[in-house]
Scaffold this active site. Structure first.
Site, PDB file in Angstrom:
ATOM      1  N   GLN A 209       5.652   3.686  23.998  1.00 54.81           N
ATOM      2  CA  GLN A 209       5.288   4.470  25.082  1.00 54.81           C
ATOM      3  C   GLN A 209       4.666   3.463  26.171  1.00 54.81           C
ATOM      4  OE1 GLN A 209       2.699   7.795  24.304  1.00 54.81           O
ATOM      5  NE2 GLN A 209       4.531   9.225  23.287  1.00 54.81           N
TER       6      GLN A 209
ATOM      7  N   GLU B  80       3.550 -17.380  56.054  1.00 55.19           N
ATOM      8  CA  GLU B  80       4.152 -16.591  57.064  1.00 55.19           C
ATOM      9  C   GLU B  80       3.294 -15.341  57.140  1.00 55.19           C
ATOM     10  OE1 GLU B  80       8.398 -16.031  57.002  1.00 55.19           O
ATOM     11  OE2 GLU B  80       8.614 -18.049  56.528  1.00 55.19           O
TER      12      GLU B  80
END
Length: 396
Positions: free
Chosen positions: A291, A375
């Site tokens: 899980q 950037e």
């Protein structure tokens, strides 16, 4: 679909069916880029990363240019004139191979070529753009300085008039393609404000030094530019643009490509983790059957889907009406941070193998640490979004 018709099997890499939003032509562009990545990049990029070199940069530039990928979203002068979505899909596939390769294309097309295409004289365009589009000439973009990254207004590089000429002095740092470039677009402070210059790299006084000892973007050429009395003719300057509007508009073009590219790196890491979870057995069965591993995979799939949909929306909007700076910042901030989370989660699924270059995960993770801050850092994009939301400038 009748009751007897079997339901098509879900694509684990595209649970939302985003491919249905693409035209056949767009899928063909993506397939062409993926083919060149499969044959000319993927078999070698881990070795390039490990050695910290990109030894085939010129050969690779010519191959990418032959496909029309360099400046592909620009019109004329040998450029392909393709759509923003086409360009985005290309960036996604290139960065699925390596961020450094996408940076080569992005800096060439969206920074150096775009600056010349948008602001240059007709002579600049005729001299450089066809050769850059074909990959016969490589360009770089000199804005960032050793002491001025997020605040380019503080740049110390200066250009002064000397008779009819310009003389440039200063330095630029962290410049992709710098030491292999034939031309540099250099931004400098003048008496008239910040201006851009087209600088052939064989001009006396111009030198570029490759930066070593990087642990990120290792399959990429990164350099320091030094301008020591670089004398240029009067027509080397961009004639109209003044101030930071020029370089920042170029950065927005490149940031748009990052919005897509980051999802390529994320997809590669997710695909690797998904396959590994199906093969790696612990406690008598594949770890994909537990899980906690499924929860990780589901979370990764959701964020990959969300980021790709955001990139697609921004691309369609850019083609239709254009993008505002804050919209580009929204995409870059979200997609790079989520891609980095996906890579980190994928690393945990691979366990110790996650740090091996036999798999692409740690390479993508390290690369994205640079993409996160170049950037525009997360802080700067957060403030751009905050300013758009509140109307208040919190930069200072």
């Amino acid at each position: 679909m009748t009751a007897k018709t079997p339901r098509p099997k879900a694509d684990p890499l595209d649970l939302a069916g985003i491919d249905d939003l693409l035209s056949p032509e767009e899928k063909a562009v993506r397939a062409a880029v993926r083919q060149v990545c499969d044959t000319s990049i993927d078999p070698y990029v881990a070795d390039w990363f490990e050695s910290g070199e990109l030894p085939v940069v010129r050969e690779l530039a010519k191959e990418l240019g032959s496909l029309g990928l360099l400046g592909m979203h620009l019109e004329g002068y040998g450029c392909a004139g393709m759509s923003a979505v086409d360009y985005g899909l290309a960036c996604l596939e290139l960065e699925a191979s390596d961020s450094g390769i996408r940076s080569l294309v992005s800096v060439q097309g969206s920074l150096a070529m775009y600056a010349i295409w948008r602001f240059g004289t007709e002579e600049h365009k005729q001299q450089w753009l066809p050769r850059m589009a074909s990959g016969d000439a490589i360009g770089c973009f000199g804005l960032t300085e050793p002491d001025h990254g997020s605040d380019p207004a503080g740049m110390r590089t200066r250009a002064r008039r000397d008779g009819a000429d310009w003389v440039l002095d200063g330095s630029k740092m962290w410049i992709t393609n710098g030491s292999v470039s034939d031309v540099a677009v250099v931004w400098a402070e003048t008496e008239e404000g910040v201006r851009g210059f087209v600088v052939p790299t064989d001009t006396p006084g111009f030198t570029a030094h490759t930066i070593k000892h990087k642990m990120s973007l290792r399959a990429s050429v990164t350099s320091e530019l030094v301008l020591d009395g670089v004398r240029l003719p009067a027509d080397a300057v961009f004639p109209e643009v003044r101030g930071l509007r020029g370089p920042l508009s170029c950065l927005n073009e490149a940031r748009y490509g990052i919005v897509w590219g980051a999802m390529g790196a994320a997809r590669s890491a997710f695909r690797t983790a998904l396959a590994y979870a199906g093969e790696r057995a612990q406690f008598g069965r594949p770890i994909g059957g537990f899980q906690l591993t499924q929860a990780k995979l589901a979370d990764m799939a959701v964020e990959l889907t969300n980021g790709t949909l955001l990139a697609m929306h921004l691309g369609r909007r850019k083609d239709a009406v254009g993008l505002r700076p804050e919209q580009v910042s929204l995409g870059k901030l979200n997609n790079v941070s989520k891609a980095l989370e996906i890579c980190r989660t994928a690393r945990t699924i691979l366990g110790a193998n996650g740090i091996s270059l036999e798999y692409p995960v740690i390479r993508h993770m390290n690369n994205l640490e640079s993409v996160l801050t170049y950037e525009g850092t997360p802080e700067m994009h957060t403030l751009i979004i905050g300013q758009a939301l509140t109307g208040q400038d919190a930069f200072r």
